[in-house]
Design an enzyme around this catalytic site. Structure first.
Site, PDB file in Angstrom:
ATOM      1  N   THR A 187       0.988  -0.791  -0.075  1.00  0.00           N
ATOM      2  CA  THR A 187      -0.181  -0.023   0.111  1.00  0.00           C
ATOM      3  C   THR A 187       0.817   1.409  -0.256  1.00  0.00           C
ATOM      4  O   THR A 187       1.620   1.371   0.628  1.00  0.00           O
ATOM      5  CB  THR A 187      -0.633   0.060   1.469  1.00  0.00           C
ATOM      6  N   GLU A 330      -4.709  -2.528   5.387  1.00  0.00           N
ATOM      7  CA  GLU A 330      -4.173  -2.445   6.588  1.00  0.00           C
ATOM      8  C   GLU A 330      -5.090  -4.038   7.294  1.00  0.00           C
ATOM      9  O   GLU A 330      -5.225  -4.225   8.066  1.00  0.00           O
ATOM     10  CB  GLU A 330      -3.436  -1.730   7.189  1.00  0.00           C
ATOM     11  N   LYS A 440      -6.957  10.207  -3.834  1.00  0.00           N
ATOM     12  CA  LYS A 440      -6.984   8.959  -4.091  1.00  0.00           C
ATOM     13  C   LYS A 440      -8.071   9.442  -5.310  1.00  0.00           C
ATOM     14  O   LYS A 440      -9.060   9.656  -4.899  1.00  0.00           O
ATOM     15  CB  LYS A 440      -8.247   8.356  -2.572  1.00  0.00           C
ATOM     16  N   TRP A 445      -4.079   4.642  -4.893  1.00  0.00           N
ATOM     17  CA  TRP A 445      -3.641   6.307  -4.295  1.00  0.00           C
ATOM     18  C   TRP A 445      -2.744   7.261  -5.411  1.00  0.00           C
ATOM     19  O   TRP A 445      -1.724   6.449  -5.708  1.00  0.00           O
ATOM     20  CB  TRP A 445      -2.193   5.885  -3.349  1.00  0.00           C
TER      21      TRP A 445
HETATM   22  P1  AMP Z   1      -6.588   1.571   0.470  1.00  0.00           P
HETATM   23  O1  AMP Z   1      -5.701   0.864   1.515  1.00  0.00           O
HETATM   24  O2  AMP Z   1      -6.153   1.527  -0.556  1.00  0.00           O
HETATM   25  O3  AMP Z   1      -7.674   0.078   0.883  1.00  0.00           O
HETATM   26  O4  AMP Z   1      -7.218   3.486   1.169  1.00  0.00           O
HETATM   27  C1  AMP Z   1      -7.688   2.337   2.700  1.00  0.00           C
HETATM   28  C2  AMP Z   1      -8.217   4.266   2.666  1.00  0.00           C
HETATM   29  O5  AMP Z   1      -9.013   4.330   1.639  1.00  0.00           O
HETATM   30  C3  AMP Z   1      -8.928   4.604   4.098  1.00  0.00           C
HETATM   31  O6  AMP Z   1      -7.630   5.036   5.133  1.00  0.00           O
HETATM   32  C4  AMP Z   1      -9.690   5.608   3.584  1.00  0.00           C
HETATM   33  O7  AMP Z   1      -8.941   6.979   3.616  1.00  0.00           O
HETATM   34  C5  AMP Z   1     -10.111   5.409   2.109  1.00  0.00           C
HETATM   35  N1  AMP Z   1     -11.180   4.797   2.309  1.00  0.00           N
HETATM   36  C6  AMP Z   1     -11.455   3.406   2.382  1.00  0.00           C
HETATM   37  N2  AMP Z   1     -13.186   3.067   2.358  1.00  0.00           N
HETATM   38  C7  AMP Z   1     -13.436   4.291   2.378  1.00  0.00           C
HETATM   39  C8  AMP Z   1     -15.232   5.091   2.896  1.00  0.00           C
HETATM   40  N3  AMP Z   1     -15.715   3.838   2.871  1.00  0.00           N
HETATM   41  N4  AMP Z   1     -15.034   5.944   2.377  1.00  0.00           N
HETATM   42  C9  AMP Z   1     -13.898   7.161   2.435  1.00  0.00           C
HETATM   43  N5  AMP Z   1     -12.415   6.854   2.633  1.00  0.00           N
HETATM   44  C10 AMP Z   1     -12.790   5.154   2.277  1.00  0.00           C
END
Ligand code: AMP
Length: 536
Positions: A187, A330, A440, A445
């Site tokens: 990540t 994570e 995002k 990312w």
């Molecule tokens: P990732 O590790 O790429 O899945 O990213 C995780 C991050 O995505 C989280 O810490 C949030 O900042 C964002 N995120 C994931 N799900 C949501 C959601 N339902 N609403 C808003 N932000 C989200």
């Protein structure tokens, strides 16, 4: 202390192979509308892959990478690699060559399984990835050139030529081996290189059971599950494993994210449960009425905030809102699931919409809490007080693969999410903002810090800050604020040309805004919040 007298059997992904054979042999996995196989065939291929990996001398514990879209062969690797005690390392196919090389090298991948159409994206790095001993090509309908190189082998030929492993894969796991690594997914780091999250068999199977818990996602045998979310992104939210444990049919969309392709697949296969990032749901909206989606029971949206307007548009058009799913790589990744409870049944329309807009309630076994960003005290669970969201549970990371990242965890071992949130009296979490300096876009990312470094490497740039601008299609897009050195006549096009070779194409800022100075805080630090306010 009195120990319970229950069998110390390990939780292992290997369990899925025999379960599919014995219970769900005739259920099917459809890929891209062009191929359908049964779970019996998937399990048979997984058993043959076990032999292939042995024949290739891939050691136990070795990392076996995939570079592929959502397809049946990828699913077979989801089973065979961990079921034989190797570690499935899913590579993100959208990464720049630089990140990809860093990650393959850092993980010390022994083998890479790559979809033929994607060879041109990764093969140019092969020379620099000398530790990879085998490149195994997953056939598809592309005519991408396959290098004539002794390291390059064909997946179908290997599988066809190998005898299926006949033993019980599950029995090969001792009780304590449920903690063996099963999967690896990198990540984005806010600063520094990407970090690897190392899932165990135990964490994956518990998360998998979580996706079966009724009332939340509740995958059942009667479901037809379509993970549009990529299998390289946190195990496609655990849905392939969940579907296999439940015996639900799977529909894998293949490489295309074309709205017409996704919708016709959903209609034709009578999909009941589909999951994607909001960008995908937005792209499908204009064509919803052309398809019979009456088989659907749940649409999951996550990875980024699902706007209430988007969810409500789905409710109006297909009779189902988008159910919010909050998670992180994570967190395996699902931590919370949105939706109303029984007590909301008679509530006013606006209240129901507001409840559905929340990121949701924690999954069983997941604990969420807030921490004040200034002094670390726990703010009240009143739905108003904001703090950093922290998470703990048996499918939450306790560290990163081969890097120290102590600031990512609290002293008592909770994961600091970098998300700012409220929690209300009923445990609903709502995200308010983000502390991490990341953007995002379309569910993936972009590191503002890295993008800033790329822009700042232009000799005429004195100062730069990159922030997210809300975007109706992508969720967020990067905007670069730039102060040029005095007398410089560098243009936005010049900067774009300079940055292009340094980052992935989709990282290029949508706009370069030139300013005489960047806004600063009282202590003289760059104020990204002032820039964000200006950008919104
Ligand atoms: P990732 O590790 O790429 O899945 O990213 C995780 C991050 O995505 C989280 O810490 C949030 O900042 C964002 N995120 C994931 N799900 C949501 C959601 N339902 N609403 C808003 N932000 C989200």
């Amino acid at each position: 202390m009195l120990t319970g007298l229950m069998q110390p059997r390990p939780l292992t992904i290997a369990h899925l192979v025999e379960r599919l054979e014995q219970l769900f042999a005739h259920k099917t996995v459809a890929t891209a509308g062009t191929e359908r196989v049964t779970y019996a065939e998937v399990a048979d291929h997984a058993r043959r892959l076990a032999t292939v990996l042995d024949d290739l001398d891939v050691p136990v514990g070795a990392r076996v990478a995939t570079f592929a879209s959502n397809n049946r062969r990828h699913l077979e690797l989801y089973l065979a690699v961990p079921a034989t005690k190797r570690v499935l390392h899913t590579l993100n196919i959208r990464l720049s060559a630089e990140h990809l090389e860093y990650i393959v090298d850092h993980a010390e991948d022994d083998v890479v399984f790559v979809e033929r159409a994607l060879l041109p994206r990764i093969w140019p790095s092969a020379e620099r990835l000398s530790r990879v001993r085998h490149w195994i090509v997953l056939p598809d309908d592309s005519d991408a050139a396959v290098p004539a190189d002794p390291r390059v082998l064909d997946y179908d030929e290997l599988v066809a030529g190998a005898a299926p492993y006949r033993g019980c894969l599950e029995d090969a796991f001792a009780a304590e081996e449920e903690n063996l690594a099963a999967g690896l997914c990198y990540t984005s780091g806010t600063t520094g290189p990407p970090k690897g999250v190392l899932y165990s068999h135990r964490s994956t199977m518990l998360h998998c059971l979580g996706t079966l818990a009724a009332g939340l996602v509740g995958i059942a045998e009667s479901d037809v599950v379509m993970p549009i979310v990529p299998m390289f992104h946190a195990n496609a939210w655990g849905l392939p494993y969940g579907a296999m444990l439940a015996g639900a049919a799977l529909v894998l969309p293949g490489p295309s994210a074309e709205p017409e392709h996704l919708l016709s697949l959903m209609a034709r296969e009578r999909v009941t449960l589909a999951a994607a990032v909001p960008t995908v749901w937005t792209s499908l909206l204009p064509r919803l009425d052309d398809h019979d989606l009456s088989g659907l029971r749940m649409l999951l949206g996550g990875g980024a905030a699902v706007p209430a307007s988007l969810s409500e548009a789905y409710r109006a058009r297909v009779g189902l809102p988008l159910t919010h799913s909050w998670g992180m790589t994570e967190v395996s990744p699902v931590g919370a699931i949105g939706g109303t409870r029984s007590r909301h049944a008679g509530a006013a329309e606006e209240e129901q919409v507001a409840v559905r807009a929340a990121q949701g309630q924690p999954m069983p076994l997941v604990r969420l809490r807030l921490s004040d960003v200034e002094d670390g005290h726990e703010p009240p669970r009143d739905g108003r007080s904001i703090g950093e969201l922290q998470v703990a549970g048996p499918w939450v990371a306790s560290g990163y693969f081969r890097v120290e990242a102590t600031d990512a965890f609290t002293e008592d071992g909770w994961l600091r999410t970098g998300d700012l949130a409220t929690i209300d009296g009923e445990g609903y979490v709502r995200l308010a903002d983000r502390m991490k300096d990341l953007i995002k876009s379309g569910g993936e990312w972009i590191s503002s810090v890295e993008l800033e470094a790329a822009i700042a490497s232009h000799p005429d740039v004195a100062e730069v800050a990159v922030v997210a601008r809300p975007d109706p299609r992508w969720g967020e897009r990067p905007i670069a604020y730039v102060v040029l050195r005095e007398g410089s006549a560098t243009s936005a096009d010049d900067l774009a040309r300079h940055v292009s070779p340094l980052v992935a194409r989709w990282w290029l800022p949508d706009e370069f805004v030139f300013m005489p100075v960047l806004p600063k805080t009282g202590t003289g630090k760059l104020s990204k919040s002032a820039l964000r306010a200006r950008t919104a």
